[in-house]
Design a protein around this motif. Structure first.
Motif: not given
Length: 397
Positions: A282-302
């Motif tokens: 998916f390229g650089d879009q993954i960095d954007k998903m991490y950056k834009n994730s609310p802190k209380d949902l960051l574990h879902i990105q992990h």
């Protein structure tokens, strides 16, 4: 009703086996630089091995027959087929075991052509293939029967006995019309349909397609990798029944369990490798998903990076292009996953699966997932990959 021309005269026994008739339609003396005739083969009749320096074109106008090039398998040919035979290629053609066959044969550049007649096609060579018998009572096409037999040789359908009308409609559509839409290879087609049966929670159909997969040469590891990959998309509560069914089939077919592990990660590096695999797809879009994730949902990105991609997508056994097509098959069959379908359409393009490949995939899934889910997937495809604008291929929504 179509009326065919007279059979003509008996073909020379030196060049043909069985009863063959020749009726010349065009001869060079008429001012055309071609040789064209209608050839009628009775059951089991065929040409000798031969070649043409100018090549040859066959137009099958009646019946079912065979065509074979030297050192290649026999092909089924039937009414409507056009066979283009290259110059100087040794080949033969004739009728099938249970049906006569009639074709128009055309040799171009007749003034330059030389036909090299060789030995007869032996019974041993001829009998290496047998077309399925045309089932008149169910009106199944020869192609539908042949494609079905390729997956499930000698399978007797109980549904065919109780609901012959349905089988006639479905088999002619799924195993003739849809399969003949494109050239997607049988292994890929079976893997994708098998994946869709997991997404559809269709256990009985899944069992059939696991056996079909093994019948066409798909390895047990490839089957298990599709199954394992479904867990993060479908959920273990549904997949566990498919695991048990797969193991039962493997045991019935003397496949030893457990299979060799295909894992490539450890608890220590699964996040790192999973994140790398996400970015590969998916390229650089993954960095954007991490950056834009609310802190209380960051574990879902992990979890997505370490579990979905690190634990599953990094495994051996299937290449990344196949894995992305499999994921798309899960999502299309699940329904209600349009946002994820759009993302994985982009992922497919990024790993080398273009619009045409994805259209072929959706076409082959259609008989198994239905029109609503297929049309929803096509809408997603057209949004991400509009037919006249491929500049948006790298967008992910």
């Amino acid at each position: 009703m179509t009326t065919f021309i007279d059979k003509g005269v008996a073909a020379p026994k030196d060049y043909f086996t069985g009863t063959v008739w020749v009726n010349m339609n065009v001869i060079p003396d008429e001012g055309y630089n071609i040789n064209m005739g209608t050839i009628t083969f009775e059951k089991k009749a065929r040409t000798n091995w031969h070649s043409h320096t100018s090549g040859q074109i066959l137009f099958v106008i009646e019946g079912i027959g065979y065509y074979q090039e030297l050192r290649k398998p026999i092909q089924l040919i039937q009414k409507g087929d056009v066979v283009k035979i290259p110059k100087n290629v040794t080949h033969w053609h004739g009728a099938s075991h249970d049906s006569a066959m009639r074709h128009i044969a055309l040799v171009p550049e007749f003034d330059k052509d030389t036909t090299d007649w060789l030995q007869a096609v032996s019974n041993e060579e001829y009998n290496t293939f047998k077309a399925p018998v045309y089932e008149v009572e169910n009106k199944l096409t020869p192609a539908a029967i042949m494609n079905h037999e390729e997956l499930w040789p000698n399978h007797i359908s109980k549904v065919k006995e109780t609901d012959p009308d349905l089988i006639e409609i479905f088999d002619n559509f799924a195993f003739d019309e849809v399969i003949n839409h494109d050239t997607i290879d049988v292994k890929t087609r079976v893997l994708m349909i098998m994946a869709s049966t997991i997404g559809s929670h269709a256990l009985n159909e899944y069992r059939l397609h696991v056996n079909a997969a093994l019948n066409v040469g798909i390895s047990p590891i490839e089957i298990k990798e599709v199954l394992y990959q479904s867990v993060p998309y479908v959920g273990i509560s549904k997949v566990i029944d498919f695991i048990n069914a797969t193991n039962e089939i493997f045991i019935e077919r003397n496949i030893s369990l457990p299979l060799e592990s295909q894992s490539t990660t450890t608890p220590e590096n699964r996040l790192e490798k999973g994140l790398a695999k996400q970015k590969e797809i998916f390229g650089d879009q993954i960095d954007k998903m991490y950056k834009n994730s609310p802190k209380d949902l960051l574990h879902i990105q992990h979890y997505l990076s370490a579990n979905c991609f690190g634990d599953y997508i990094t495994r051996n056994g299937l290449d990344i292009k196949t894995r992305e097509m499999i994921t798309l098959s899960f999502l299309i069959a699940l329904g209600g996953s349009e946002n994820q379908i759009k993302g994985h359409i982009t992922g497919n393009v990024n790993v080398g699966n273009d619009r045409n490949i994805l259209i072929n995939l959706m076409t082959q899934l259609l008989p198994y997932v239905g029109y609503p889910r297929t049309l929803n997937a096509i809408n997603c495809l057209n949004e991400i990959l509009p037919i006249n604008n491929n500049n948006n291929n790298n967008n992910i929504n």
